[in-house]
Scaffold this active site. Sequence first.
Site, PDB file in Angstrom:
ATOM      1  N   VAL A   1      70.010 -39.288  17.667  1.00 16.53           N
ATOM      2  CA  VAL A   1      68.557 -39.356  17.470  1.00 16.53           C
ATOM      3  C   VAL A   1      68.149 -39.134  16.024  1.00 16.53           C
ATOM      4  O   VAL A   1      66.998 -39.335  15.660  1.00 16.53           O
ATOM      5  CB  VAL A   1      67.791 -38.344  18.374  1.00 16.53           C
ATOM      6  CG1 VAL A   1      67.909 -38.738  19.832  1.00 16.53           C
ATOM      7  CG2 VAL A   1      68.279 -36.908  18.162  1.00 16.53           C
TER       8      VAL A   1
ATOM      9  N   THR B   1      70.561 -35.289   5.844  1.00 17.54           N
ATOM     10  CA  THR B   1      71.375 -34.901   4.705  1.00 17.54           C
ATOM     11  C   THR B   1      72.577 -34.053   5.123  1.00 17.54           C
ATOM     12  O   THR B   1      73.681 -34.235   4.635  1.00 17.54           O
ATOM     13  CB  THR B   1      70.536 -34.043   3.728  1.00 17.54           C
ATOM     14  OG1 THR B   1      69.146 -34.285   4.002  1.00 17.54           O
ATOM     15  CG2 THR B   1      70.849 -34.363   2.307  1.00 17.54           C
ATOM     16  N   PHE B   2      72.322 -33.119   6.040  1.00 19.35           N
ATOM     17  CA  PHE B   2      73.375 -32.142   6.329  1.00 19.35           C
ATOM     18  C   PHE B   2      74.117 -32.400   7.634  1.00 19.35           C
ATOM     19  O   PHE B   2      75.170 -31.852   7.870  1.00 19.35           O
ATOM     20  CB  PHE B   2      72.777 -30.733   6.358  1.00 19.35           C
ATOM     21  CG  PHE B   2      72.118 -30.370   5.067  1.00 19.35           C
ATOM     22  CD1 PHE B   2      72.889 -30.077   3.949  1.00 19.35           C
ATOM     23  CD2 PHE B   2      70.735 -30.346   4.947  1.00 19.35           C
ATOM     24  CE1 PHE B   2      72.291 -29.760   2.743  1.00 19.35           C
ATOM     25  CE2 PHE B   2      70.129 -30.028   3.737  1.00 19.35           C
ATOM     26  CZ  PHE B   2      70.909 -29.729   2.625  1.00 19.35           C
ATOM     27  N   GLY B   3      73.536 -33.243   8.506  1.00 22.53           N
ATOM     28  CA  GLY B   3      74.196 -33.461   9.774  1.00 22.53           C
ATOM     29  C   GLY B   3      73.578 -34.590  10.557  1.00 22.53           C
ATOM     30  O   GLY B   3      72.555 -35.143  10.170  1.00 22.53           O
ATOM     31  N   SER B   4      74.249 -34.945  11.666  1.00 23.09           N
ATOM     32  CA  SER B   4      73.664 -35.942  12.561  1.00 23.09           C
ATOM     33  C   SER B   4      73.231 -35.209  13.828  1.00 23.09           C
ATOM     34  O   SER B   4      73.845 -34.218  14.221  1.00 23.09           O
ATOM     35  CB  SER B   4      74.674 -37.030  12.884  1.00 23.09           C
ATOM     36  OG  SER B   4      75.867 -36.465  13.361  1.00 23.09           O
ATOM     37  N   VAL B   5      72.162 -35.717  14.443  1.00 20.67           N
ATOM     38  CA  VAL B   5      71.601 -35.032  15.605  1.00 20.67           C
ATOM     39  C   VAL B   5      71.716 -35.934  16.835  1.00 20.67           C
ATOM     40  O   VAL B   5      71.431 -37.133  16.765  1.00 20.67           O
ATOM     41  CB  VAL B   5      70.122 -34.650  15.347  1.00 20.67           C
ATOM     42  CG1 VAL B   5      69.538 -33.918  16.549  1.00 20.67           C
ATOM     43  CG2 VAL B   5      70.007 -33.787  14.095  1.00 20.67           C
TER      44      VAL B   5
ATOM     45  N   ASP C   1      61.065 -27.318   2.929  1.00 21.26           N
ATOM     46  CA  ASP C   1      61.292 -28.757   3.120  1.00 21.26           C
ATOM     47  C   ASP C   1      60.393 -29.297   4.225  1.00 21.26           C
ATOM     48  O   ASP C   1      60.842 -30.078   5.067  1.00 21.26           O
ATOM     49  CB  ASP C   1      62.765 -29.027   3.413  1.00 21.26           C
ATOM     50  CG  ASP C   1      63.160 -30.501   3.210  1.00 21.26           C
ATOM     51  OD1 ASP C   1      62.383 -31.235   2.546  1.00 21.26           O
ATOM     52  OD2 ASP C   1      64.208 -30.916   3.717  1.00 21.26           O
TER      53      ASP C   1
HETATM   54  P1  ADP Z   1      68.645 -32.790   8.411  1.00 21.68           P
HETATM   55  O1  ADP Z   1      68.906 -31.465   7.761  1.00 21.68           O
HETATM   56  O2  ADP Z   1      69.851 -33.622   8.392  1.00 21.68           O
HETATM   57  O3  ADP Z   1      67.391 -33.455   7.913  1.00 21.68           O
HETATM   58  P2  ADP Z   1      67.204 -32.222  10.879  1.00 21.68           P
HETATM   59  O4  ADP Z   1      67.409 -30.906  11.560  1.00 21.68           O
HETATM   60  O5  ADP Z   1      65.920 -32.391  10.145  1.00 21.68           O
HETATM   61  O6  ADP Z   1      68.464 -32.486   9.953  1.00 21.68           O
HETATM   62  O7  ADP Z   1      67.350 -33.394  11.946  1.00 21.68           O
HETATM   63  C1  ADP Z   1      67.294 -34.760  11.571  1.00 21.68           C
HETATM   64  C2  ADP Z   1      66.435 -35.532  12.575  1.00 21.68           C
HETATM   65  O8  ADP Z   1      66.984 -35.380  13.901  1.00 21.68           O
HETATM   66  C3  ADP Z   1      64.991 -35.007  12.699  1.00 21.68           C
HETATM   67  O9  ADP Z   1      64.158 -35.617  11.736  1.00 21.68           O
HETATM   68  C4  ADP Z   1      64.633 -35.403  14.112  1.00 21.68           C
HETATM   69  O10 ADP Z   1      64.222 -36.758  14.187  1.00 21.68           O
HETATM   70  C5  ADP Z   1      65.957 -35.255  14.854  1.00 21.68           C
HETATM   71  N1  ADP Z   1      65.994 -33.906  15.489  1.00 21.68           N
HETATM   72  C6  ADP Z   1      66.327 -32.753  14.907  1.00 21.68           C
HETATM   73  N2  ADP Z   1      66.231 -31.703  15.749  1.00 21.68           N
HETATM   74  C7  ADP Z   1      65.808 -32.213  16.911  1.00 21.68           C
HETATM   75  C8  ADP Z   1      65.470 -31.643  18.206  1.00 21.68           C
HETATM   76  N3  ADP Z   1      65.571 -30.330  18.431  1.00 21.68           N
HETATM   77  N4  ADP Z   1      65.056 -32.485  19.176  1.00 21.68           N
HETATM   78  C9  ADP Z   1      64.949 -33.817  18.951  1.00 21.68           C
HETATM   79  N5  ADP Z   1      65.225 -34.398  17.774  1.00 21.68           N
HETATM   80  C10 ADP Z   1      65.649 -33.630  16.760  1.00 21.68           C
END
Ligand code: ADP
Length: 305
Positions: free
Chosen positions: A10, A14-18, A125
């Site tokens: 989803v 920068t730091f990971g994939s979700v 951020d």
């Molecule tokens: P990064 O540090 O890589 O930016 P994020 O924690 O912001 O990581 O997550 C990247 C994207 O993943 C978010 O912009 C969002 O679209 C999705 N995401 C992150 N956490 C959740 C969550 N708890 N539920 C649903 N989507 C999420």
Amino acid sequence: MQRYNIITEVGDGTFGSVWRAINKESGEVVAIKKMKKKYFSWEECINLREVKSLRRMNHPNIVKLKEVIRENDTLFFVFEYMECNLYQLMKSKGKPFSESEIRNWCFQVFQALSHMHQRGYFHRDLKPENLLVTKELIKVADFGLAREIISEPPYTEYVSTRWYRAPEVLLQASVYSSAVDMWAMGAIIAELFSHRPLFPGSSEADEIYKICSILGTPNQHTWAGGLQLAASINFQFPQSGSINLSEVVPTASEDALNLISWLCSWDPRKRPTAVEVLQHPFFQVIIFPMSFRTTSDDALTRFMA
Ligand code: ADP
Ligand code: MG
């Protein structure tokens, strides 16, 4: 990780994939963030900012960290699942958001910020991608850059996405504070109205140029500290007068425009705190809970009368 069924990706940051995943035992839907960097010990993981700051924060508008898993030197964060982020919502929704929708979201985000700032953290951020939405509920996410206010300056590593970056950070101040989150919120609120970033700089210099072209070049009166900062790095502000915010955010009410200008004050010391923002006239309206509104329109009409 055996306990989860991984469904789809989803987000990739920068730091990971979700990933969206399901807990096989409970059936609960969760979001799992897989960190790109390898972690060779637990100690390293426990000391991560994201872990340290999120573990200390328990608030309905801050995304909940359910567990931290380290498997084969890979680190996974398991979060409660949210439907989408505000950036996706802006892109997918053709028509603009209503002022009451914006007010509802912002009210929740400022409550989260007030909670964080009072506990000594600032996010650093904030941007639409880091605000997650499920129906009426919004939560602050991505604490990768959160830091303790009392931690030792200078804060010099990479910080925050350019369009939402406060001027003191752009001018490389070695000390800054929770006011950077207030600046970002000003830019975000304007964008929620216009569906366009308020300061879409294409480089750091262009970012300052874009800010000057709306707020006007800072001076002794508006931001004496900024002139000193600029002098210390030999930077010359581009010369520009200010324009009326209503020209760039035409659909916002007077109250909303007033709040945006306060949040986007050049001088961080002139920006409101989250607690002050919650008292602003923009939020001084009766917000009916959805359940009440849907029970019966009649009841609402009678209540209003
Ligand atoms: P990064 O540090 O890589 O930016 P994020 O924690 O912001 O990581 O997550 C990247 C994207 O993943 C978010 O912009 C969002 O679209 C999705 N995401 C992150 N956490 C959740 C969550 N708890 N539920 C649903 N989507 C999420
Ligand atoms: Mg992010």
